[in-house]
Design a protein around this motif. Structure first.
Motif, PDB file in Angstrom:
ATOM      1  N   LYS A 129      31.380  30.844  17.484  1.00  0.00           N
ATOM      2  CA  LYS A 129      32.399  29.870  17.859  1.00  0.00           C
ATOM      3  C   LYS A 129      31.775  28.522  18.208  1.00  0.00           C
ATOM      4  O   LYS A 129      32.356  27.469  17.920  1.00  0.00           O
ATOM      5  CB  LYS A 129      33.205  30.399  19.050  1.00  0.00           C
ATOM      6  N   GLU A 130      30.583  28.557  18.788  1.00  0.00           N
ATOM      7  CA  GLU A 130      29.909  27.311  19.149  1.00  0.00           C
ATOM      8  C   GLU A 130      29.499  26.523  17.901  1.00  0.00           C
ATOM      9  O   GLU A 130      29.587  25.291  17.873  1.00  0.00           O
ATOM     10  CB  GLU A 130      28.692  27.608  20.031  1.00  0.00           C
ATOM     11  N   THR A 137      32.604  19.185  24.405  1.00  0.00           N
ATOM     12  CA  THR A 137      33.950  19.525  24.882  1.00  0.00           C
ATOM     13  C   THR A 137      33.871  20.526  26.031  1.00  0.00           C
ATOM     14  O   THR A 137      32.846  21.167  26.254  1.00  0.00           O
ATOM     15  CB  THR A 137      34.797  20.141  23.748  1.00  0.00           C
ATOM     16  N   LYS A 138      34.967  20.656  26.736  1.00  0.00           N
ATOM     17  CA  LYS A 138      35.029  21.666  27.796  1.00  0.00           C
ATOM     18  C   LYS A 138      34.802  23.058  27.215  1.00  0.00           C
ATOM     19  O   LYS A 138      34.151  23.901  27.837  1.00  0.00           O
ATOM     20  CB  LYS A 138      36.383  21.609  28.508  1.00  0.00           C
ATOM     21  N   ARG A 143      31.345  27.848  26.564  1.00  0.00           N
ATOM     22  CA  ARG A 143      30.633  28.805  25.710  1.00  0.00           C
ATOM     23  C   ARG A 143      29.149  28.828  26.029  1.00  0.00           C
ATOM     24  O   ARG A 143      28.531  29.905  26.118  1.00  0.00           O
ATOM     25  CB  ARG A 143      30.850  28.455  24.232  1.00  0.00           C
ATOM     26  N   GLN A 144      28.564  27.672  26.218  1.00  0.00           N
ATOM     27  CA  GLN A 144      27.127  27.616  26.513  1.00  0.00           C
ATOM     28  C   GLN A 144      26.805  28.296  27.833  1.00  0.00           C
ATOM     29  O   GLN A 144      25.793  29.006  27.950  1.00  0.00           O
ATOM     30  CB  GLN A 144      26.664  26.152  26.533  1.00  0.00           C
ATOM     31  N   ALA A 145      27.666  28.083  28.829  1.00  0.00           N
ATOM     32  CA  ALA A 145      27.445  28.737  30.124  1.00  0.00           C
ATOM     33  C   ALA A 145      27.568  30.252  29.979  1.00  0.00           C
ATOM     34  O   ALA A 145      26.788  31.010  30.571  1.00  0.00           O
ATOM     35  CB  ALA A 145      28.445  28.206  31.144  1.00  0.00           C
ATOM     36  N   GLN A 146      28.526  30.705  29.192  1.00  0.00           N
ATOM     37  CA  GLN A 146      28.707  32.139  28.993  1.00  0.00           C
ATOM     38  C   GLN A 146      27.549  32.738  28.198  1.00  0.00           C
ATOM     39  O   GLN A 146      27.085  33.845  28.510  1.00  0.00           O
ATOM     40  CB  GLN A 146      30.036  32.401  28.280  1.00  0.00           C
ATOM     41  N   ILE A 491      41.086  18.263  21.130  1.00  0.00           N
ATOM     42  CA  ILE A 491      42.214  18.890  20.431  1.00  0.00           C
ATOM     43  C   ILE A 491      41.707  19.861  19.376  1.00  0.00           C
ATOM     44  O   ILE A 491      42.234  20.965  19.209  1.00  0.00           O
ATOM     45  CB  ILE A 491      43.117  17.812  19.788  1.00  0.00           C
ATOM     46  N   ALA A 492      40.632  19.452  18.664  1.00  0.00           N
ATOM     47  CA  ALA A 492      40.077  20.301  17.607  1.00  0.00           C
ATOM     48  C   ALA A 492      39.371  21.527  18.173  1.00  0.00           C
ATOM     49  O   ALA A 492      39.322  22.581  17.532  1.00  0.00           O
ATOM     50  CB  ALA A 492      39.110  19.492  16.748  1.00  0.00           C
ATOM     51  N   ASP A 493      38.808  21.401  19.376  1.00  0.00           N
ATOM     52  CA  ASP A 493      38.061  22.498  19.997  1.00  0.00           C
ATOM     53  C   ASP A 493      38.524  22.647  21.445  1.00  0.00           C
ATOM     54  O   ASP A 493      37.807  22.302  22.383  1.00  0.00           O
ATOM     55  CB  ASP A 493      36.561  22.192  19.935  1.00  0.00           C
ATOM     56  N   PRO A 494      39.742  23.141  21.639  1.00  0.00           N
ATOM     57  CA  PRO A 494      40.316  23.188  22.995  1.00  0.00           C
ATOM     58  C   PRO A 494      39.704  24.292  23.832  1.00  0.00           C
ATOM     59  O   PRO A 494      39.190  25.286  23.306  1.00  0.00           O
ATOM     60  CB  PRO A 494      41.801  23.471  22.722  1.00  0.00           C
TER      61      PRO A 494
END
Length: 632
Positions: A129-130, A137-138, A143-146, A491-494
């Motif tokens: 997904k990344e 983006t948020k 994702r990076q933190a997870q 918007i593209a990667d909410p």
């Protein structure tokens, strides 16, 4: 008829108890589903069954090193059953989490490999997904933190020789499992490892599950599978009532999963409610199944009244006080005027949250289906961090209770673990750092009430407490100066719904945390179906208001015929899925069936006459039992 001529039916269900005793035979065990509606005395039946096993088969089971497993939903229920069976060691009485952990706790290698597989799958999914997402983006920060958190846990797996779990704690040690993992692992092991089924059956030839309709559906499926494969030497006894299912992770329509070969005894008596209330709750459930409860011959008639008021009423507190005054006059029971002698119940949690003032804490998190059970029982790590660590520390510091402050910090701070203190060249510096963290935290009250995100950032900055994994991505977003993504990129990667929910929750004033804690602990003036299931009260007022609840999850106006079922509802009906009307019907049943003497229902509605017409045509109430005020 003279009083002496009245024959008591209090023992009407005794044959059912005898039936259950017959099913629990080591020679010919028989699995069963016992229907036990509201007030049916299911705990009494369960205790009688256990005493029968002890008397008839106890010596044989003990000789074989076997016990009887009894799973209940709460620790309080466990304690009550243990007390009533005199704490006999033959019976292993526990909650579902404790039972699951007891089964898997010795399989450290298998747990490690399950975690390894699960973590790798999650990490690969996040990385994929990344790659497709937008930097900055948020969603990307989350994702990076997870990925970082899960990778760190994956890398540590081989250093963990054993795993731990505390069903009532926070499980913050590196080698500890969380609540959902224990359930998932146990369900997977029972379903896919034949040895685990043999271990389950070998330890517990009889497994009785109270509130089976609310037991995790994956575990229930695993137990069903075990019963099918070991029916000659294992009896699974399920006790419950589909109309009292209240948790989202319970098994929907569990009665449809019961095999034909199982026994299906049914209790008829309701020992709790007055006759009029029993008639009403029978009407409520008549659209669902054919179960009908019978009142005791010595039950009082009881009183019931439906008060219908307009939804745009401004002073609801005065309306509700007037309803109680009216009930006092109707019933001749002056106790209706006393706050602490009347139980106020709501169908919808958001309504209670709004009235009690913690809706900013509750509403965002309640939007996530998989979090709702933990949110309602207080075990969700996101909220537990604030209720069990931060809040007690703040309360102790504000009360200038230095001993309590020291105890809380020593028990929970990563700075003061025995290992850290042992390895530190100057242990005093760690103590000073912890004290500075407490002082920095309390500064936030100098300018008014802080938000939860201010508290979270302060705790993290000073390493005062460990931050739950679920909160770490949000913390990174709050701390990050690199969120420079354009609106187009966002918007593209909410962000995920979970991330948005947590960020909204963290904007809540911290003072709402204690209000939420009181609510889930049953200490608030209002309560709901979760908090009172299994309890009973002389006087009950059920308050229904779709406007306050905003139709979230439930909708009593659809149940009462004011609004038509939506297209979504109709589609779910066609697919055999649960609708908001189904949930509302069940919760109305649970709340109304708490009443021992009298019951008041207060409905706020946009169309009072439509509600009155519907309940009259369905025979729920008589004309004299309805009080309508339509000030339109």
């Amino acid at each position: 008829m003279s009083e002496r001529a009245v024959v008591s039916n209090a023992n009407l269900d005794d044959p059912v108890d005898d039936q259950i005793a017959g099913f629990l035979s080591p020679v010919k065990p028989c699995s069963f589903f016992l229907f036990a509606g509201a007030g049916s005395g299911k705990t009494r039946s369960l205790v009688k069954a256990l005493n029968h096993i002890s008397t008839t088969h106890g010596r044989q089971l003990a000789y074989q090193g076997q016990r009887v497993g009894v799973i209940t939903y709460t620790n309080a229920a466990c304690d009550e059953i243990k007390r009533r069976i005199d704490f006999q060691p033959l019976f292993y009485v526990s909650t579902i989490h404790s039972f699951a952990w007891d089964l898997i706790k010795d399989f450290n290698h298998d747990i490690r490999e399950w975690l390894r597989t699960n973590l790798k799958v999650n990490i690969d999914d996040l990385k994929a997904k990344e790659v497709k997402g937008r930097a900055g983006t948020k969603a990307s920060i989350t994702r990076q933190a997870q990925i970082e958190s899960k990778t760190r846990r994956l890398d540590r797996l081989d250093t963990m020789q054993t795993f731990t779990y505390n069903p009532t704690g926070d499980n913050r040690e590196p080698n500890s499992l969380n609540h959902s993992e224990v359930i998932e692992i146990c369900a997977d092991f029972i379903s896919n490892k034949p040895l685990m089924k043999w271990i389950l059956v070998g330890r517990f030839p009889f497994l009785l599950i109270d509130e089976s309709q609310d037991t995790n559906k994956n575990l229930m499926d695993a137990f069903f599978m075990t019963s099918a494969e070991h029916e000659k030497n294992f009896a699974l006894g399920l006790i419950g009532d589909v109309m009292q299912r209240i948790y989202a992770d319970g098994k929907e329509k569990i009665e449809e999963s019961i095999p034909e070969s199982w026994a299906k005894p049914s209790k008829q008596l309701n020992h709790r409610c007055p006759k009029r209330v029993i008639t009403f709750i029978n009407k409520i459930r008549s659209a669902v199944d054919t179960h009908v409860q019978i009142p005791r011959t010595d039950a009082i008639d009881g009183d019931i009244c439906l008060f219908i008021r307009r939804a745009d009423t401004t002073n609801r507190k005065s309306v509700e006080e007037a309803v109680r005054e009216c009930m006092a006059e109707r019933t001749g029971d002056v106790a209706w005027r006393e706050d602490d002698l009347c139980k106020m119940l709501t169908l919808e949690h958001r309504m209670a949250a709004k009235r009690l003032g913690f809706d900013n804490v509750f509403e965002p998190l309640a939007q996530i289906d998989t979090w709702r059970t933990g949110l309602l029982d207080g075990s969700l790590p996101i909220t537990r961090f604030f209720t069990q660590k931060v809040l007690p520390l703040v309360a102790a510091q504000q009360a200038n209770d230095k001993f309590a402050v020291a105890r809380i910090v020593h028990s929970n701070s990563p700075l003061l673990t025995p290992q850290c203190l042992k390895e530190a060249s100057d242990a005093g510096s760690l103590l000073r750092q912890a004290q500075m963290g407490v002082e920095a935290l309390m500064v936030h009250w100098n300018d008014g009430e802080p938000t939860c995100n201010q508290i979270l950032m302060s705790v993290a900055e000073h390493e005062l407490f460990d931050i739950p994994d679920r909160l770490k991505p949000a913390l990174q977003i709050l701390k990050s100066d690199s969120i420079s993504a354009s609106d187009e990129a966002e918007i593209a990667d909410p962000p995920t719904a979970e991330t948005l929910a947590i960020l909204q929750f963290l904007d809540a004033p911290f003072e709402q945390i204690d209000l939420y804690r009181q609510y889930v602990s049953g200490l608030a003036s209002f309560d709901t179906h979760q908090g009172v299931k299994g309890l009973e009260f002389d006087r009950v007022m059920v308050i229904m208001n779709d406007t306050e609840a905003r139709g979230f999850m439930f909708g009593y106006e659809k149940l009462f015929g004011v609004k038509a079922a939506s297209a979504t509802d109709l589609k779910k009906v066609q697919e055999g899925k649960e609708t908001g009307i189904d949930r509302t019907r069940r919760l109305l049943y649970v709340t109304c069936s708490r009443a021992k003497k009298s019951l008041a229902l207060l409905a706020y509605t946009e169309n009072p006459e439509a509600v009155k017409s519907h309940v009259l045509s369905n025979g729920w109430f008589s004309e004299e039992e309805i009080d309508v005020q339509d000030n339109s």
